[in-house]
Scaffold this motif. Structure first.
Motif, PDB file in Angstrom:
ATOM      1  N   GLN A 359       0.833  -1.205   0.000  1.00 41.22           N
ATOM      2  CA  GLN A 359       0.000   0.000   0.000  1.00 41.22           C
ATOM      3  C   GLN A 359       0.872   1.261   0.000  1.00 41.22           C
ATOM      4  OE1 GLN A 359      -3.219  -0.176   2.949  1.00 41.22           O
ATOM      5  NE2 GLN A 359      -3.038  -2.415   3.011  1.00 41.22           N
ATOM      6  N   PRO A 360       1.715   1.441  -1.008  1.00 34.55           N
ATOM      7  CA  PRO A 360       2.708   2.515  -0.989  1.00 34.55           C
ATOM      8  C   PRO A 360       2.110   3.921  -0.877  1.00 34.55           C
ATOM      9  CG  PRO A 360       2.590   1.489  -3.154  1.00 34.55           C
ATOM     10  CD  PRO A 360       1.821   0.614  -2.229  1.00 34.55           C
ATOM     11  N   GLU A 361       0.840   4.096  -1.267  1.00 32.45           N
ATOM     12  CA  GLU A 361       0.233   5.421  -1.114  1.00 32.45           C
ATOM     13  C   GLU A 361       0.166   5.839   0.356  1.00 32.45           C
ATOM     14  OE1 GLU A 361      -1.086   2.894  -2.763  1.00 32.45           O
ATOM     15  OE2 GLU A 361      -1.370   3.519  -4.859  1.00 32.45           O
ATOM     16  N   ASN A 362       0.137   4.857   1.272  1.00 28.96           N
ATOM     17  CA  ASN A 362       0.146   5.185   2.702  1.00 28.96           C
ATOM     18  C   ASN A 362       1.410   5.956   3.094  1.00 28.96           C
ATOM     19  OD1 ASN A 362      -2.219   3.731   2.885  1.00 28.96           O
ATOM     20  ND2 ASN A 362      -1.302   1.938   3.860  1.00 28.96           N
ATOM     21  N   ASN A 363       2.462   5.782   2.311  1.00 29.60           N
ATOM     22  CA  ASN A 363       3.721   6.469   2.632  1.00 29.60           C
ATOM     23  C   ASN A 363       3.593   7.991   2.531  1.00 29.60           C
ATOM     24  OD1 ASN A 363       5.062   4.014   3.045  1.00 29.60           O
ATOM     25  ND2 ASN A 363       5.558   3.820   0.879  1.00 29.60           N
ATOM     26  N   ILE A 364       2.645   8.468   1.721  1.00 31.04           N
ATOM     27  CA  ILE A 364       2.410   9.912   1.649  1.00 31.04           C
ATOM     28  C   ILE A 364       1.967  10.421   3.022  1.00 31.04           C
ATOM     29  CG2 ILE A 364       1.050  11.745   0.567  1.00 31.04           C
ATOM     30  CD1 ILE A 364       0.781   9.934  -1.898  1.00 31.04           C
ATOM     31  N   VAL A 365       1.096   9.666   3.673  1.00 28.61           N
ATOM     32  CA  VAL A 365       0.592  10.076   4.993  1.00 28.61           C
ATOM     33  C   VAL A 365       1.712  10.004   6.023  1.00 28.61           C
ATOM     34  CG1 VAL A 365      -1.164   9.644   6.747  1.00 28.61           C
ATOM     35  CG2 VAL A 365      -1.674   9.178   4.339  1.00 28.61           C
ATOM     36  N   ARG A 366       2.463   8.907   6.005  1.00 24.49           N
ATOM     37  CA  ARG A 366       3.584   8.782   6.951  1.00 24.49           C
ATOM     38  C   ARG A 366       4.556   9.955   6.798  1.00 24.49           C
ATOM     39  NH1 ARG A 366       3.139   3.162   5.167  1.00 24.49           N
ATOM     40  NH2 ARG A 366       2.301   1.924   6.903  1.00 24.49           N
ATOM     41  N   THR A 367       4.914  10.242   5.551  1.00 20.65           N
ATOM     42  CA  THR A 367       5.871  11.312   5.293  1.00 20.65           C
ATOM     43  C   THR A 367       5.339  12.661   5.759  1.00 20.65           C
ATOM     44  OG1 THR A 367       6.873  10.128   3.428  1.00 20.65           O
ATOM     45  CG2 THR A 367       7.112  12.515   3.452  1.00 20.65           C
ATOM     46  N   THR A 368       4.053  12.899   5.573  1.00 12.24           N
ATOM     47  CA  THR A 368       3.460  14.169   5.994  1.00 12.24           C
ATOM     48  C   THR A 368       3.557  14.348   7.506  1.00 12.24           C
ATOM     49  OG1 THR A 368       1.914  14.066   4.127  1.00 12.24           O
ATOM     50  CG2 THR A 368       1.364  15.573   5.937  1.00 12.24           C
ATOM     51  N   ILE A 369       3.215  13.314   8.249  1.00 14.60           N
ATOM     52  CA  ILE A 369       3.283  13.389   9.710  1.00 14.60           C
ATOM     53  C   ILE A 369       4.727  13.598  10.168  1.00 14.60           C
ATOM     54  CG2 ILE A 369       2.938  12.064  11.837  1.00 14.60           C
ATOM     55  CD1 ILE A 369       0.537  10.713  10.386  1.00 14.60           C
ATOM     56  N   GLN A 370       5.639  12.858   9.563  1.00  9.47           N
ATOM     57  CA  GLN A 370       7.051  12.983   9.929  1.00  9.47           C
ATOM     58  C   GLN A 370       7.580  14.376   9.597  1.00  9.47           C
ATOM     59  OE1 GLN A 370       8.734   9.722   7.730  1.00  9.47           O
ATOM     60  NE2 GLN A 370       7.709   8.164   8.969  1.00  9.47           N
ATOM     61  N   THR A 482       1.413  -1.819  15.532  1.00 15.71           N
ATOM     62  CA  THR A 482       0.713  -1.931  14.251  1.00 15.71           C
ATOM     63  C   THR A 482       1.408  -1.107  13.175  1.00 15.71           C
ATOM     64  OG1 THR A 482      -1.452  -2.340  15.240  1.00 15.71           O
ATOM     65  CG2 THR A 482      -1.434  -1.410  13.027  1.00 15.71           C
ATOM     66  N   ILE A 483       1.687  -1.734  12.052  1.00 13.53           N
ATOM     67  CA  ILE A 483       2.158  -1.049  10.853  1.00 13.53           C
ATOM     68  C   ILE A 483       1.061  -1.234   9.800  1.00 13.53           C
ATOM     69  CG2 ILE A 483       3.986  -0.836   9.134  1.00 13.53           C
ATOM     70  CD1 ILE A 483       4.918  -0.274  12.002  1.00 13.53           C
ATOM     71  N   VAL A 484       0.370  -0.157   9.495  1.00 10.38           N
ATOM     72  CA  VAL A 484      -0.807  -0.234   8.638  1.00 10.38           C
ATOM     73  C   VAL A 484      -0.426  -0.764   7.258  1.00 10.38           C
ATOM     74  CG1 VAL A 484      -2.614   1.123   7.505  1.00 10.38           C
ATOM     75  CG2 VAL A 484      -1.977   1.621   9.882  1.00 10.38           C
ATOM     76  N   GLY A 485      -1.130  -1.807   6.845  1.00 13.21           N
ATOM     77  CA  GLY A 485      -0.879  -2.414   5.544  1.00 13.21           C
ATOM     78  C   GLY A 485       0.138  -3.530   5.574  1.00 13.21           C
ATOM     79  N   VAL A 486       0.818  -3.698   6.738  1.00  8.30           N
ATOM     80  CA  VAL A 486       1.845  -4.727   6.859  1.00  8.30           C
ATOM     81  C   VAL A 486       1.386  -5.841   7.791  1.00  8.30           C
ATOM     82  CG1 VAL A 486       4.225  -5.227   7.577  1.00  8.30           C
ATOM     83  CG2 VAL A 486       3.706  -3.118   6.333  1.00  8.30           C
ATOM     84  N   ASN A 487       1.052  -5.480   9.027  1.00 10.56           N
ATOM     85  CA  ASN A 487       0.561  -6.507   9.950  1.00 10.56           C
ATOM     86  C   ASN A 487      -0.863  -6.230  10.414  1.00 10.56           C
ATOM     87  OD1 ASN A 487       1.064  -4.384  11.690  1.00 10.56           O
ATOM     88  ND2 ASN A 487       2.159  -5.612  13.212  1.00 10.56           N
TER      89      ASN A 487
END
Length: 577
Positions: A359-370, A482-487
């Motif tokens: 679910q690589p699009e989730n990385n946009i959200v992670r990057t924004t928060i970081q 929890t890692i969303v999309g992984v576990n």
């Protein structure tokens, strides 16, 4: 050993003279909190029990609630101060982003010098405000692209630079006196920097006008990234040579970026990242002082580079604690008088290790928060990772989304309107204190074990990081984290994200240029420059002038590095169990 300047209430219950909270207020609050826990909280917990073991990304337990009781010994002047003043907890500039945003410095590099030059120009056109250069693996290890050990590596994790001819194309048509350039390279850093300097001077930009940053942090290579070439002692000499040269001739250049990023990416906690990075910084300070430079001559141009991981508040506290601790170390331990020497100025990059192929699009959200946590933490420049970086080098579209993320934070979020907006938060101030104290404990422990070089040799850093990485992975596999999309929230679908591929045509172009350089250059001048470099390496004088002369003669990166190898030898890391 430096002693801590603040403690948590449990460690020092007596209220200090300048505490923000008087004893009577705290006693009343203690009574009110006990009453709340016995009534309101108890009833709510019986209805809906709390989730157990809530913790930061670094596995630090988080309390249910933070109040003035958790900041009982906080002295505003001593522990916080005002932005742009000692101890810089609230930021290194008085107005921070109210005057201008951080430098948006997107990391870029792939394929040929021409490819990367085009990406630079594209990002600058889209609003990027500084350049950041990624080099391919052969370049990072000091090999020319036609070396047998470079086979298959051309341009795949950055741009290939084999000689000054490539450097000339990499920065063609760019205003090197108006933009700052960061170069992420370590063991061959002085050779690559020399090529940059020579190219700039050939185009009419004097070295004193050049601004930028050379990563050049060899200690973290032994600790985490493992792209070392030579033994630690001569490698430290090369680093100090660049610091001395920059101090004398390039006042706008940061000759080292002391890097926690790679330490964190290897599996360290936030505290370990901060502590090990500052310990490395102290080792560079000690080595440069031994060279004969004064602390206020070079300390203002030391810079830092940190990872920004998933835990929003932990990362903010890390930046604030780091600034305060570095300021105290510089002023109290080394007697620095120039306020610029006390400042921990830093670049930040969102956590590559947090990105997922799923679910690589989730990385946009992670990057924004970081990215937002880096801004609220007070970074001076920032790179945001692209959504596809768990799969390949960023495509142009993915890099644009990552840049736009920074621009939206800067222009639309309101995060830049006031300085240190989370300053004074009971939680943030307590977590800042805890982080500073834990980092200081690590620094003192490293020094008790003989210092950074001794801890590299005895495997201390490697064991600490390995244990933290193992614990974190176990928490994921045991579903404690929890890692969303992984576990959790998993989708059974194919990945459909376009990825960037480096073709072989670019490699042919690069190799033809390298062959032409070797044929057309003045061979006598090259031989003379390399022989002079060898004599300097065998002696004690600064190597930078000789490296610059070699670069000017179009000696290749591999030829320059081979002189280093012959003078210093190769390094084999001792086994750590």
């Amino acid at each position: 050993m430096i002693e801590p300047q603040s403690t948590t209430p449990s460690e020092q219950p007596a209220i200090q003279q300048h505490s923000l909270f008087d004893q009577e207020t705290l006693e009343q609050l203690t009574f009110q909190r006990n009453t709340w826990e016995a009534t309101t909280l108890k009833q709510a917990s019986e209805r809906i029990p709390e989730r157990p073991d809530l913790m930061t990304t670094s596995s630090v337990p988080i309390e249910r609630l933070y109040t003035p009781l958790d900041n009982a010994s906080l002295d505003y002047s001593r522990d916080l101060g005002f932005p742009g003043t000692y101890p810089y907890t609230r930021g290194v500039q008085p107005t921070m982003y109210r005057a201008k945003p951080w430098t948006m410095r997107m990391f870029a590099g792939f394929g040929t010098a021409e490819d990367t030059n085009a990406r630079f120009k594209y990002l600058l056109k889209q609003g990027q405000t500084g350049l950041s250069t990624a080099f391919d693996m052969a370049t990072l290890y000091g090999y020319d692209t036609d070396h047998p050990l470079a086979a298959g590596e051309f341009g795949k994790c950055g741009v290939a630079i084999s000689s000054l001819a490539d450097m000339e194309l990499l920065f063609a048509d760019l205003p090197l006196d108006k933009i700052t350039t960061s170069m992420t390279i370590n063991s061959p850093a002085s050779a690559i920097w020399a090529m940059y300097i020579v190219n700039a001077e050939k185009r009419g930009f004097p070295r004193a006008k050049l601004g930028g940053t050379l990563q050049n942090d060899i200690l973290k290579e032994y600790i985490a990234q493992k792209e070392f070439l030579f033994p630690p002692e001569p490698s430290m000499r090369l680093v100090v040579d660049t610091i001395e040269f920059g101090t004398r001739f390039m006042p706008r250049w940061n000759t080292i970026s002391i890097s926690g990023y790679h330490i964190r990416e290897a599996g360290a906690t936030a505290v370990q990242e901060l502590a090990f990075t500052l310990a490395d910084g102290l080792a560079y300070v000690e080595s440069t002082l031994k060279r004969g430079l004064k602390i206020d001559e070079f300390a203002p141009r030391l810079s830092f580079f940190f990872d920004v991981h998933n835990d929003f508040f932990e990362e903010i506290a890390k930046f604030r604690a780091g600034r305060r601790l570095w300021a105290r170390l510089m002023r109290e331990r080394y007697g620095a008088q120039d306020p610029r020497s006390w400042m921990m100025r830093c670049h930040a990059q969102t956590a590559g290790v947090s990105l997922t192929a799923q679910q690589p699009e989730n990385n946009i959200v992670r990057t924004t928060i970081q990215a937002l946590s880096a801004v609220l933490g007070g970074t001076q420049s920032l790179h945001t990772n692209s959504l596809d970086e768990a799969l390949a080098l960023p495509t142009e579209k993915a890099a644009l989304i990552a840049l736009r993320t920074q621009q939206i934070i800067a222009c639309e979020s309101g995060a830049t309107n006031t300085v240190d907006p989370l300053g004074g938060s009971y939680f943030i101030e307590n977590l800042t204190d805890q982080t500073e104290q834990a980092a200081l404990d690590y620094i003192n422990r490293i020094e008790s074990l003989g210092g950074v070089l001794a801890c590299i040799q005895n495997g201390f850093f490697q064991r600490e990081i390995a244990e933290s990485a193992y614990r974190y992975q176990q928490e994921i596999e045991q579903h404690q984290r929890t890692i969303v999309g992984v576990n959790d929230y998993v989708l059974d679908e194919a990945i459909k994200v376009p990825t960037l591929y480096v073709d072989y045509e670019g490699e042919k172009v690069h190799l033809a240029r390298l062959k032409r350089v070797r044929q057309e250059r003045n061979q006598t001048a090259v031989r003379r420059a390399l022989d002079q470099l060898k004599r300097v390496c065998d002696g004690t004088e600064n190597t930078m002038p000789a490296i610059i002369e070699a670069a000017k003669a179009y000696a290749t990166l591999g030829e320059i590095t081979e002189v280093f190898r012959s003078a210093f030898g190769d390094y084999m890391e001792p086994a750590v169990f």
